[in-house]
Enzyme design. Structure first.
Site, PDB file in Angstrom:
ATOM      1  N   SER A  87     -16.416 -10.320 -15.959  1.00 46.26           N
ATOM      2  CA  SER A  87     -15.958  -9.367 -16.965  1.00 46.26           C
ATOM      3  C   SER A  87     -17.029  -8.366 -17.390  1.00 46.26           C
ATOM      4  CB  SER A  87     -15.423 -10.106 -18.184  1.00 46.26           C
ATOM      5  OG  SER A  87     -16.428 -10.910 -18.773  1.00 46.26           O
ATOM      6  N   LYS A  88     -18.292  -8.781 -17.489  1.00 48.77           N
ATOM      7  CA  LYS A  88     -19.323  -7.822 -17.890  1.00 48.77           C
ATOM      8  C   LYS A  88     -19.494  -6.759 -16.815  1.00 48.77           C
ATOM      9  CE  LYS A  88     -24.047  -7.247 -19.556  1.00 48.77           C
ATOM     10  NZ  LYS A  88     -25.326  -7.905 -19.926  1.00 48.77           N
ATOM     11  N   CYS A 192     -17.590 -19.078 -22.587  1.00 49.07           N
ATOM     12  CA  CYS A 192     -17.994 -18.429 -21.344  1.00 49.07           C
ATOM     13  C   CYS A 192     -18.834 -19.397 -20.515  1.00 49.07           C
ATOM     14  CB  CYS A 192     -18.787 -17.161 -21.652  1.00 49.07           C
ATOM     15  SG  CYS A 192     -19.519 -16.382 -20.190  1.00 49.07           S
ATOM     16  N   ASP A 199     -14.626 -17.858 -26.469  1.00 59.36           N
ATOM     17  CA  ASP A 199     -13.477 -17.065 -26.050  1.00 59.36           C
ATOM     18  C   ASP A 199     -12.261 -17.611 -26.791  1.00 59.36           C
ATOM     19  OD1 ASP A 199     -14.818 -15.457 -24.103  1.00 59.36           O
ATOM     20  OD2 ASP A 199     -14.763 -17.128 -22.704  1.00 59.36           O
TER      21      ASP A 199
END
Length: 285
Positions: A87-88, A192, A199
């Site tokens: 995601s990053k 995470c 999350d």
């Protein structure tokens, strides 16, 4: 051909330079196979259908006159793809559009579709497209906010003592007539896999078959609270555990996670082919 990318090699948890010029190489695919094999899911014969539904709330680029343009982007990545996108790296990739010139929104959409399709299918001898939809500012107020439909499990006053996935909490009653019902909870939380950051999510479980013990199901959802795993395998773990322990004839698991860094990831897994959930947001998002 395999892809030798691990979460530890990604940009998660590292200081990252801000790149505002288009750069597709920022995308970091991670194989799904490692975590699926740990669940007993091997090869391409998946026990479910579905997709990962992403929403990007922070997308901008420049038109040919240098004027910034905005959009919300919806991405649909089939669960059959061999890779997820970390995601990053996805966020860094989206940022790289900020000072780049594109003819119009269609050009942006086509560029993203090409880049993301290559990344999620990288290392495979198969390929297929993914879904990319851009929503213009004039349509923002049509983006619905809607809580997940279903009977709220959170109403139950249960004792919770386990905070790592505990499938033994799941059970169903095969001595009674089969049921069809939809159950929801806002108490899904995992961490995470790399950074350990929380999350937060909601989950909807639709099934037909022996009645699932609702208190046990809620305790099972809560048991993810200290579990370190990406969103996608969390949903697949839920699906697999419920399928094996409760033996429904039909099952669908839909997890909607709160967005982080302008992105949300919402995995949907189902035992039978059906339309994907509509692009809606829960109030927590």
């Amino acid at each position: 051909m395999s892809l030798d990318n691990t979460p530890e090699q990604s940009q998660l948890g590292r200081a990252s330079a801000y790149v505002d010029r288009y750069d597709a190489s920022l995308l970091f695919p991670i194989p799904r196979s490692t975590q699926r094999e740990a669940m007993g899911i091997a090869g391409s014969a998946l026990p479910f259908f579905g997709a990962d539904l992403w929403t990007a709330f922070e997308l901008s680029w420049l038109n040919p006159r240098g004027k910034p343009q905005l959009a919300i982007a919806h991405f649909t990545i089939p669960c059959e793809t061999p890779n997820i996108i970390e995601s990053k790296s996805f966020k860094l990739y989206l940022n790289s559009f900020n000072s780049s010139v594109f003819t119009d929104a269609e050009a942006v959409r086509d560029r993203m579709k090409t880049d993301l399709s290559e990344a999620v299918w990288r290392g495979s001898d198969r390929s297929a497209g993914i879904g990319v939809k851009l929503v213009a500012p004039g349509e923002f107020d049509r983006e619905p906010v809607h809580e997940l439909d279903g009977l709220d499990l959170d109403r139950l006053d249960i004792e919770c003592t386990q905070y790592q996935p505990a499938p033994e909490l799941l059970s169903s009653d095969s001595t009674q007539a089969p049921v069809t019902e939809t159950l929801t909870s806002r108490l899904l939380k995992s961490n995470c896999l790399v950074t350990g950051q929380p999350d937060w999510g909601s989950v909807q479980i639709r099934y037909s078959g022996p009645a699932i013990d609702q208190a046990g199901l809620l305790a099972y959802i809560v048991s993810f609270r200290n579990h370190n795993e990406f969103h996608e395998p969390c949903a697949e773990r839920m699906f697999t555990d419920i399928w094996r322990r409760c033996r429904p004839t039909k099952l669908a698991v839909y997890a909607r996670y709160a967005r982080r860094g302008g992105l949300d990831i919402n995995p949907f897994r189902t035992s039978w082919p059906q339309p994907l959930p509509a692009n809606t947001r829960t109030a927590r998002q």
